[in-house]
Design a protein around this motif. Structure first.
Motif, short mmCIF file in Angstrom:
data_model
loop_
_atom_site.label_atom_id
_atom_site.label_comp_id
_atom_site.label_asym_id
_atom_site.label_seq_id
_atom_site.Cartn_x
_atom_site.Cartn_y
_atom_site.Cartn_z
N TRP A 64 13.67 61.35 -4.65
CA TRP A 64 13.66 62.05 -5.93
C TRP A 64 13.63 63.55 -5.70
CZ3 TRP A 64 9.22 58.80 -8.53
CH2 TRP A 64 9.70 57.51 -8.77
N THR A 65 14.35 64.29 -6.50
CA THR A 65 14.36 65.74 -6.35
C THR A 65 13.05 66.34 -6.85
OG1 THR A 65 15.26 66.20 -8.55
CG2 THR A 65 16.85 65.75 -6.76
N GLN A 66 12.75 67.53 -6.34
CA GLN A 66 11.52 68.21 -6.73
C GLN A 66 11.51 68.52 -8.23
OE1 GLN A 66 9.10 71.13 -4.23
NE2 GLN A 66 10.48 72.47 -5.34
N ASN A 67 12.65 68.93 -8.76
CA ASN A 67 12.74 69.24 -10.19
C ASN A 67 12.46 68.01 -11.04
OD1 ASN A 67 13.28 71.95 -9.82
ND2 ASN A 67 15.50 71.70 -9.94
N PHE A 68 13.01 66.87 -10.61
CA PHE A 68 12.78 65.64 -11.35
C PHE A 68 11.30 65.26 -11.34
CE2 PHE A 68 12.27 60.97 -11.07
CZ PHE A 68 12.68 60.64 -12.35
N ILE A 69 10.65 65.39 -10.19
CA ILE A 69 9.23 65.05 -10.08
C ILE A 69 8.41 65.94 -11.00
CG2 ILE A 69 7.25 65.02 -8.52
CD1 ILE A 69 9.27 64.41 -6.25
N LYS A 70 8.68 67.25 -11.00
CA LYS A 70 7.92 68.16 -11.84
C LYS A 70 8.16 67.88 -13.33
CE LYS A 70 7.42 71.99 -8.59
NZ LYS A 70 7.68 73.42 -8.31
N GLN A 71 9.40 67.55 -13.68
CA GLN A 71 9.69 67.20 -15.07
C GLN A 71 8.88 65.99 -15.51
OE1 GLN A 71 13.91 66.58 -15.16
NE2 GLN A 71 14.42 68.75 -14.96
N GLN A 72 8.81 64.99 -14.66
CA GLN A 72 8.09 63.78 -15.02
C GLN A 72 6.58 64.02 -15.07
OE1 GLN A 72 9.69 61.15 -16.13
NE2 GLN A 72 11.59 62.28 -15.74
N LEU A 73 6.07 64.87 -14.18
CA LEU A 73 4.65 65.21 -14.22
C LEU A 73 4.30 65.92 -15.52
CD1 LEU A 73 4.13 66.50 -10.57
CD2 LEU A 73 2.99 64.54 -11.60
N ARG A 74 5.12 66.91 -15.89
CA ARG A 74 4.83 67.67 -17.11
C ARG A 74 5.02 66.85 -18.37
NH1 ARG A 74 7.78 72.85 -14.32
NH2 ARG A 74 5.94 73.53 -13.13
N ALA A 75 5.87 65.83 -18.28
CA ALA A 75 6.06 64.95 -19.43
C ALA A 75 4.98 63.87 -19.50
CB ALA A 75 7.44 64.29 -19.35
N GLY A 76 4.13 63.81 -18.47
CA GLY A 76 3.08 62.80 -18.45
C GLY A 76 3.54 61.44 -18.00
N ASN A 77 4.71 61.35 -17.36
CA ASN A 77 5.25 60.07 -16.94
C ASN A 77 4.75 59.62 -15.57
OD1 ASN A 77 6.74 59.79 -19.28
ND2 ASN A 77 8.53 60.81 -18.42
N PHE A 78 4.22 60.55 -14.76
CA PHE A 78 3.68 60.22 -13.45
C PHE A 78 2.18 60.42 -13.49
CE2 PHE A 78 7.62 61.43 -10.71
CZ PHE A 78 8.29 60.32 -11.18
N ARG A 79 1.46 59.53 -12.84
CA ARG A 79 0.04 59.70 -12.64
C ARG A 79 -0.23 59.49 -11.16
NH1 ARG A 79 -3.12 57.78 -16.67
NH2 ARG A 79 -4.89 58.14 -15.32
N ASN A 80 -0.53 60.56 -10.43
CA ASN A 80 -0.76 60.44 -9.00
C ASN A 80 -1.87 59.43 -8.72
OD1 ASN A 80 -0.33 61.83 -6.19
ND2 ASN A 80 -2.54 61.63 -6.45
N GLY A 81 -1.57 58.47 -7.85
CA GLY A 81 -2.54 57.46 -7.49
C GLY A 81 -2.75 56.40 -8.55
N LYS A 82 -2.03 56.47 -9.69
CA LYS A 82 -2.17 55.52 -10.78
C LYS A 82 -0.87 54.80 -11.09
CE LYS A 82 -6.46 56.71 -11.77
NZ LYS A 82 -7.61 55.78 -11.63
N THR A 83 0.24 55.55 -11.05
CA THR A 83 1.53 54.96 -11.39
C THR A 83 1.88 53.85 -10.40
OG1 THR A 83 2.36 56.95 -12.43
CG2 THR A 83 4.01 55.42 -11.61
N LYS A 84 2.28 52.70 -10.91
CA LYS A 84 2.64 51.57 -10.07
C LYS A 84 4.17 51.46 -9.99
CE LYS A 84 -1.68 50.48 -9.75
NZ LYS A 84 -2.44 50.77 -8.52
N ILE A 85 4.66 51.30 -8.78
CA ILE A 85 6.10 51.20 -8.54
C ILE A 85 6.43 49.79 -8.11
CG2 ILE A 85 8.02 52.07 -7.16
CD1 ILE A 85 6.92 54.19 -8.95
N ARG A 86 7.41 49.17 -8.78
CA ARG A 86 7.91 47.87 -8.35
C ARG A 86 9.35 48.00 -7.90
NH1 ARG A 86 4.94 44.70 -12.76
NH2 ARG A 86 3.17 43.86 -11.62
N ILE A 87 9.64 47.45 -6.75
CA ILE A 87 11.00 47.47 -6.21
C ILE A 87 11.38 46.02 -5.96
CG2 ILE A 87 12.48 48.37 -4.38
CD1 ILE A 87 10.19 50.37 -3.79
N SER A 88 12.38 45.54 -6.63
CA SER A 88 12.73 44.14 -6.48
C SER A 88 14.22 43.96 -6.27
CB SER A 88 12.27 43.35 -7.72
OG SER A 88 12.89 43.85 -8.87
N GLY A 89 14.59 42.78 -5.84
CA GLY A 89 15.99 42.47 -5.64
C GLY A 89 16.52 42.96 -4.31
#
Length: 462
Positions: free
Chosen positions: A90-115
Motif C-alpha cells: 500500500w502506498t504511504q498516501n493511501f495509508i494516511k488517507q485511511q488513518l485520517r478517515a478512521g478506517n485503520f486502527r493500528n493493532g485492531k484492524t483485522k485483515i483476512r486474505i483468502s483464496g
C-alpha cells in the motif's frame, strides 16, 4: 540557585467566558475485516479454514527513519497468527488517507486474505489497487484512552542479526553496553528511559533460553539463512528474522521478551534509512553504523511503545525538544520527550494541572521544570489545556535543559506548548510555541472563543 526547584509561572487569561460542558464523542469501537483477494468481507473465522487458503492477521504500521535529510516512510504490515509480519503493498498516501478517515486502527484492524493468497515462492499476492482492500463494518470509531501503560519493568532483548555473508560490526558486548550500559556507557537505552520516567519504566535484559537459543544478558546473535540483495532488505529481513526465531528456537518471539531491537547489518539499509519501528509492535530495527546513537534507538523503541513523531509545521520530525523528532548522530544524548509525549507515557501525570472550559477563569499555574518532578511534592510539572477541539488538547511544559534532559535541542529552558491530535489516527504531535519570560501565545479557538496564555518567570527560582 537550585535548579532542581526551577519554576515558571503560567498565567492563563481567557477573554471569553464559555457556558456548558465540553462533550467528547465517545462511541463503540470499530472493527475491520478485509478480504484482500477480492475486496469482499469474509465472515467465516480464519480458524475454520485451512491456512493454505486463508491467512488471518492484525494490521500494524511500520515507520522507517530515513535520516535527517529525508522524510520518514510509513508502511503497513499484517502480523499473522504465528507472529510473522508481512508488508502490504500500500502506498504511504493511501495509508494516511485511511488513518485520517478512521478506517485503520493500528493493532485492531483485522485483515483476512483468502483464496490462495501465496504464490509458489511463498510471496503474498494482493490486488494492485489498494482501494479494493478495505471493507469497513458499520460501527463508529471510538476516541480511545490515549495514555500508554509504561509504568512497569519490561523484559527486553536485542537480536544481533547475521545473514549469509553479512553481519553487524558491533559485537554482542558492544551492543549490550549501548543498550543496557553493561560496560560503562553512561547514557544508553535503559538508563535514559529510566531517568526520563523517574524510574517508573525500567528495561530488564532478557535471559530467556530454549534448547538451541540463549539470550545472554539481553543479547543474542541470530543467524538468518538469507542473502541480502536489492529486494531483500530490512523490511523483508524483519519477516525472516522473526520466522527464524520460531523455527530455530522452538518458541515464538514473545517468549524471549516483551519488546525487542533487531540490530541489523548495514547492507540491509540500501534505501539510506537508519532505523525503523513497528507502531505498538514487538520490534524496532536499526542500522549497525547508527545503532549506538542513543537518541536513535530511543526514537525507534518509542514507536514500539505507541509514540508517533513530534512535528513542527509540515515537518513531522522538526520538533526536537524530545527524541521523537530528528535523531542526532552522537553516541550519547541526554534528552527525553515533549509535553504531549509525556502525557501519553503517563510518567508525570500525577503532577498534571488541567485547565478546561469549566475552570473558573482567569487562572494562574505555578509550573515547575519537569526535571524537578517529585511524586511526593505538590508541584505541577505539566499543564493540560483540555478541549481545544473535540480531539485536540495542548500540553504546556517547562523544558529545562538540565541533568538527563541537558541535550534537548529546541525550546531549551523555555515553556513549550504542544498540541496533540487523535492518536488513533497516528497524527504527530505539533509544536505550537516556545515562550520565555514575558512571552505569550493566543489561541484562536478554545472551546469556541479566543484565549491568551502568558508566561512570567518566578524571580525566586531559576
Amino acid at each position: 540557585k537550585n535548579t532542581s526547584k526551577a519554576t515558571m509561572m503560567i498565567t492563563s487569561i481567557f477573554r471569553c467566558l464559555f457556558a456548558g460542558l465540553l462533550v467528547l464523542n465517545l462511541a463503540s469501537s470499530i472493527e475491520h475485516e478485509c478480504n484482500l483477494r477480492n475486496g469482499g468481507c469474509d465472515e467465516i473465522e480464519a480458524d475454520d479454514r485451512d491456512l493454505g487458503t486463508t491467512e488471518f492477521g492484525t494490521l500494524y504500521l511500520d515507520i522507517t527513519n530515513m535520516g535527517r535529510s529525508r522524510r520518514g516512510k510509513l508502511s503497513a504490515i499484517v502480523e499473522r497468527r504465528n507472529g510473522v509480519p508481512l508488508f502490504l503493498p500500500w502506498t504511504q498516501n493511501f495509508i494516511k488517507q485511511q488513518l485520517r478517515a478512521g478506517n485503520f486502527r493500528n493493532g485492531k484492524t483485522k485483515i483476512r486474505i483468502s483464496g490462495r493468497p501465496f504464490d509458489s515462492k511463498g510471496q503474498l499476492m494482493v490486488p494492485q489497487s489498494p482501494r479494493a482492500m478495505i471493507n469497513r463494518r458499520g460501527l463508529q470509531e471510538t476516541r480511545e484512552q490515549r495514555e500508554l501503560t509504561t509504568t512497569t519493568n519490561m523484559e527486553y532483548a536485542v537480536f544481533r542479526i547475521a545473514t549469509i555473508g553479512n553481519e553487524p560490526v558491533a559485537t554482542e558486548d558492544e551492543i549490550r553496553d549501548a543498550v543496557f550500559g553493561t560496560q560503562g556507557d553512561s547514557i544508553n537505552l535503559k538508563s535514559q528511559y529510566a531517568a526520563c520516567s523517574f524510574n517508573k519504566f525500567v528495561l530488564l535484559p532478557s535471559t530467556k533460553t530454549t534448547g538451541t537459543c540463549v539470550v545472554n544478558n539481553g543479547v543474542m546473535t541470530l543467524n538468518v539463512p538469507v542473502t541480502l540483495n536489492s529486494t531483500l532488505q530490512h523490511p523483508q529481513l524483519l519477516n525472516q528474522a522473526i520466522n527464524a526465531i520460531s523455527t530455530q528456537c522452538g518458541a515464538g518471539k514473545s517468549f524471549f521478551s516483551e519488546k525487542a531491537l533487531l540490530w541489523m547489518p548495514n547492507e540491509a539499509f540500501l534505501d539510506g534509512s537508519i532505523g525503523a519501528g513497528v507502531y505498538n509492535g514487538w520490534a524496532a530495527r536499526c542500522r549497525d553504523s547508527y545503532c549506538q546513537y542513543s537518541s536513535l534507538i530511543m526514537h525507534e523503541f518509542g514507536h514500539t511503545l505507541g509514540l508517533s513523531h513530534s512535528a513542527m509545521g509540515t515537518n513531522e520530525y522538526q520538533d526536537t525538544t524530545g527524541v521523537m523528532g530528528y535523531s542526532y548522530y552522537q553516541d550519547d544524548s541526554a534528552v527525553c520527550f515533549n509535553g504531549a509525549k509525556y502525557w501519553q507515557l503517563g510518567w508525570i501525570n500525577d503532577r498534571l494541572e488541567t485547565v478546561s472550559s469549566t475552570t473558573l477563569l482567569p487562572v494562574t499555574v505555578n509550573l515547575y521544570a519537569f526535571t524537578a518532578y517529585d511524586p511526593y511534592a505538590n508541584r505541577p510539572v505539566l499543564m493540560e489545556l483540555e478541549g481545544v477541539t473535540a480531539n485536540d488538547n495542548i500540553y504546556v511544559m517547562y523544558n529545562k535543559a538540565d541533568s538527563f534532559n541537558s541535550d534537548t535541542k529546541q525550546g531549551r529552558n523555555l515553556v513549550t506548548l504542544t498540541l496533540v491530535n487523535d492518536y488513533i489516527k497516528f497524527e504527530p504531535s505539533q509544536a505550537l510555541a516556545r515562550l520565555g519570560n514575558g512571552g505569550s501565545y493566543t489561541f484562536s479557538n478554545f472551546a469556541g472563543g479566543r484565549a491568551l496564555i502568558s508566561v512570567v518567570a518566578d524571580p525566586q527560582q531559576s
